[in-house]
Structures are given as C-alpha cells and as structure tokens.
Design a protein around this motif. Structure first.
Motif, PDB file in Angstrom:
ATOM      1  N   ASP A 102       0.741  -0.436   0.150  1.00 37.85           N
ATOM      2  CA  ASP A 102       0.049   0.157  -0.370  1.00 37.85           C
ATOM      3  C   ASP A 102       0.585   0.669  -0.023  1.00 37.85           C
ATOM      4  O   ASP A 102      -0.151   2.370  -0.936  1.00 37.85           O
ATOM      5  CB  ASP A 102      -0.521   0.197   1.415  1.00 37.85           C
ATOM      6  CG  ASP A 102      -2.492  -0.990   0.764  1.00 37.85           C
ATOM      7  OD1 ASP A 102      -3.135  -0.503   0.111  1.00 37.85           O
ATOM      8  OD2 ASP A 102      -2.365  -1.690   1.579  1.00 37.85           O
TER       9      ASP A 102
ATOM     10  N   TYR B 169       2.023   2.318  -3.147  1.00 34.24           N
ATOM     11  CA  TYR B 169      -0.127   3.107  -4.056  1.00 34.24           C
ATOM     12  C   TYR B 169       0.523   4.569  -3.214  1.00 34.24           C
ATOM     13  O   TYR B 169       0.103   5.391  -3.685  1.00 34.24           O
ATOM     14  CB  TYR B 169      -0.821   2.755  -3.729  1.00 34.24           C
ATOM     15  CG  TYR B 169      -2.475   3.629  -4.013  1.00 34.24           C
ATOM     16  CD1 TYR B 169      -2.769   3.227  -5.205  1.00 34.24           C
ATOM     17  CD2 TYR B 169      -3.000   4.222  -2.866  1.00 34.24           C
ATOM     18  CE1 TYR B 169      -3.671   4.227  -5.540  1.00 34.24           C
ATOM     19  CE2 TYR B 169      -3.816   4.690  -3.267  1.00 34.24           C
ATOM     20  CZ  TYR B 169      -4.409   4.753  -4.671  1.00 34.24           C
ATOM     21  OH  TYR B 169      -5.057   5.703  -4.023  1.00 34.24           O
TER      22      TYR B 169
ATOM     23  N   ARG C 142       2.328   7.396  -4.850  1.00 38.75           N
ATOM     24  CA  ARG C 142       2.261   7.352  -6.075  1.00 38.75           C
ATOM     25  C   ARG C 142       1.031   9.158  -5.661  1.00 38.75           C
ATOM     26  O   ARG C 142       0.781   9.570  -6.505  1.00 38.75           O
ATOM     27  CB  ARG C 142       1.500   6.414  -6.559  1.00 38.75           C
ATOM     28  CG  ARG C 142       3.087   5.804  -7.157  1.00 38.75           C
ATOM     29  CD  ARG C 142       2.649   4.795  -8.444  1.00 38.75           C
ATOM     30  NE  ARG C 142       1.241   4.599  -8.397  1.00 38.75           N
ATOM     31  CZ  ARG C 142       1.000   3.106  -8.992  1.00 38.75           C
ATOM     32  NH1 ARG C 142       1.744   2.469  -8.315  1.00 38.75           N
ATOM     33  NH2 ARG C 142       0.518   2.637  -8.269  1.00 38.75           N
ATOM     34  N   GLU C 143       0.406   8.880  -4.747  1.00 36.94           N
ATOM     35  CA  GLU C 143      -1.060   9.507  -4.713  1.00 36.94           C
ATOM     36  C   GLU C 143      -0.860  10.755  -3.073  1.00 36.94           C
ATOM     37  O   GLU C 143      -2.007  11.012  -3.022  1.00 36.94           O
ATOM     38  CB  GLU C 143      -2.113   8.150  -4.513  1.00 36.94           C
ATOM     39  CG  GLU C 143      -2.341   7.526  -5.498  1.00 36.94           C
ATOM     40  CD  GLU C 143      -2.472   7.720  -6.871  1.00 36.94           C
ATOM     41  OE1 GLU C 143      -3.059   9.273  -6.570  1.00 36.94           O
ATOM     42  OE2 GLU C 143      -2.714   7.903  -7.870  1.00 36.94           O
TER      43      GLU C 143
END
Length: 353
Positions: A167, A170, A173-174
């Motif tokens: 996680d 991710y 990146r976000e």
C-alpha cells in the motif's frame, strides 16, 4: 455478457445530473425501500463515481437489509461476481452492471461491515458501520456520510495502509490526492464533531493522536513522520485487526500465489461471474475479422474478469506442438502407409474406387 437492460432500452442513459441511469435507478430503489445505506468511500470524487469515470461504487448497507439490497440489485440486472484465490472477508460482495450506452462496466462493491485497512487483504474490521450510516446526508439522490464521519474513517484507514509495503507504494504515488481529500473533508469542519465520533466509536484512538493524524495527513509531511504516526495508529487498532502476524503472512502468501497462477495462465484478473460465466463463440469465414473480435472482447472483459480464449480451428503452433508439427512432413515421407487416407482405403476398399 453483463447486461443491465435490453439493447435500446432507456436503462443505459445518464440522468440530467450526470449520474449513470443504471446507478440512478439503483439509488432510487434503495431510497424508495427506506434502506439504510451510504456510499461510504471517496465522496471527494462522488461526481466521478456516479458518472462512471471512477469504476467502483462502495456501498455500505445495514446488515439486516443485505438480502433486500441483493434482491434489488438482481432485479435491476446486476450480476454477482466472486474473487478467485484471494482472501475475501465475509459480508463483502461484488456486483457488476453494464451501461450499454457507453459500453461501461460498473463495479458495485457491497459491504455489510466496514472492512478496510490494507487494500489487498482488508486487514481490519473497524467499528464504524453505525457511525457512517447514522450520519448520512443526501447528495444528488445518494446517501453519503457526514464529512466528520468520513474524515474519521478515511484518516484511520490511510494510516493503517502506511503500515503495508504494498500500500505504501500506492500511497507515495497518490500523496497529493490524499492530501487534497483530507483538506476537502476538513473544509467547514472544526474537527470537534470528528473528535466526538472518535471518542464514541473508537476510544482506543486518543484525541491527541487523532489530531496529529489529521494534521500530518492534510499537509505536506515527511514520510518518516507519517510512518511513525502509522505505527502508533496500528498499535492501537490492533484489536480490530482480522489477522495475527502469522495469519497476515499467510494471507499475503495466498495472494501472491493466486496472482502468480493467474499470470502463468495468462489472466490478469481474478473475478468470475457467480453463475460461472458464458461461452462466447465467433464463427465466420476466413479473413472475416474473427481474431480481431476475439481479441477486443477478451481484452475488454479481461480488464475485469478471468477470461480464457480457445481457438477451435487449426491453431498456430505453440512451444509444445511445434516439434510435432515440424516432424509431420518427415513422418509422411518415411511412413506413408500410416497416413489416414491409406488406412481408410485398406479398411474400405470399395470406397477407394
């Protein structure tokens, strides 16, 4: 195929407010039946969710109404799907509807409880279902939680994710999107209501820690600081974890094992229709575009479901059949008596003349 309504029917258009008709009909049916539900995730992007731009609709429903909601979904043409070879919590269901107007599959993620945390294994069962359902408000005909309730759930969920390596990739990146959503949830919110909800529904999280979580999440902060806060949050939420350390390791092993098997089989996705799916055949003369149609169809459905393509005619050589294919001319030359036409002429001499 997944169909929400027959071709040409009005069930595939968008409404005036931009909501897909297939979703609009669902929410109207839920509201008319007075069912306790809410779209409990990502309401920061609610417009994109309802228009189909964002694929997932995350619907939390009072567990006592699950059977009624499932009946409504089936009546509207939604198809149930199952996830193959991945850890799945109870009271979580997948349904798909098809918007024929824009050729779009809508994924409805139906929850009977708040399973969240680490994305790939839904590591935690948080006690927020009553909080989210009770604080509901309505936007464009859709019930959503109050910003305070959603802030509580969103904040703790994100910090649980920071404790997972998969996680974390991710989240890095976000980062900007997460910060923007946190600021949106904080808008017109003095945090007092969120703190009251934390104290009532999740007292293991102290007020000081929650304030630190929100301030860390809503502004640019170093990764080290966020990881430190995540460690504190995960320690306190340990009682809501679905897995021990060994069980968590086992869940990830099963996850990777299933993913590896799918990749070897040429499938990227793990979902299957609950009914078992269907066989779609493309039949036609040579050079009529069958291969293109098969590729397009398998590529489209394969973006969501497990799909297998089979060439029922004379398939191209594979690494397994190529040696035998190249040996055939030699066998025909040196062993002509074993050719099927010769064998038939011996068995049925009358037919040979």
């Amino acid at each position: 195929m997944i169909c929400s309504s027959p071709p040409g029917s009005p069930g595939a258009r968008s409404t005036q407010n931009g909501t897909l008709e297939i979703l609009d009909r669902l929410f109207k049916a839920l509201n008319a039946s007075d069912i306790s539900y809410c779209q409990w995730k990502s309401n920061f992007a609610l417009e994109r969710v309802l228009s189909g731009e964002k694929d997932d609709v995350d619907l939390l429903v009072d567990r006592r109404s699950l059977s009624q909601v499932i009946t409504i979904l089936l009546g509207l043409g939604y198809k149930p799907a199952i996830v193959k070879s991945e850890p799945q919590p109870p009271n979580v269901f997948h349904y798909y509807g098809f918007d024929q107007q824009i050729d779009h599959l809508v994924h409805l993620h139906l929850y009977g409880a708040v399973y969240t945390g680490e994305s790939f294994i839904n590591s935690h069962l948080l006690p927020f279902d009553v909080m989210l359902l009770a604080s509901g408000r309505t936007i464009d005909g859709v019930k959503v939680p109050s910003k305070a309730a959603e802030l509580v759930c969103f904040t703790l969920k994100v910090f649980v994710k920071y404790g997972s390596l998969l996680d974390l990739i991710y989240l890095l990146r976000e980062t900007h999107e997460i910060e923007a959503e946190a600021r949106w949830l904080l808008a017109d919110n003095d945090l007092s209501e969120a703190l009251r909800l934390v104290e009532k529904y999740c007292p293991v999280i102290e007020e000081q820690l929650f304030v630190k979580c929100v301030s860390t999440l809503s502004a640019p902060t170093s990764l080290v600081k966020r990881l430190r806060v995540a460690w504190q949050v995960r320690r306190r939420l340990k009682i809501y974890s679905r897995y021990s350390r060994l069980q968590r390791l086992s869940a990830y092993i099963r996850l990777f094992w299933g993913h590896g098997r799918r990749r070897l089989a040429g499938n990227k996705k793990s979902k299957l229709l609950h009914s078992g799916g269907a066989i779609v055949a493309f039949v036609g003369p040579e050079a009529s575009g069958k291969s293109t149609l098969v590729w397009e169809c398998s590529h489209w459905l394969g973006s969501v479901f497990t799909v297998k393509t089979v060439h029922a005619g004379k398939p191209p050589a594979s690494w397994l059949t190529a040696p035998a294919k190249h040996l055939l001319p030699l066998l025909r030359h040196f062993l002509p008596h074993f050719r099927t036409t010769r064998l038939e002429s011996r068995a049925f001499p009358a037919n040979a003349t």
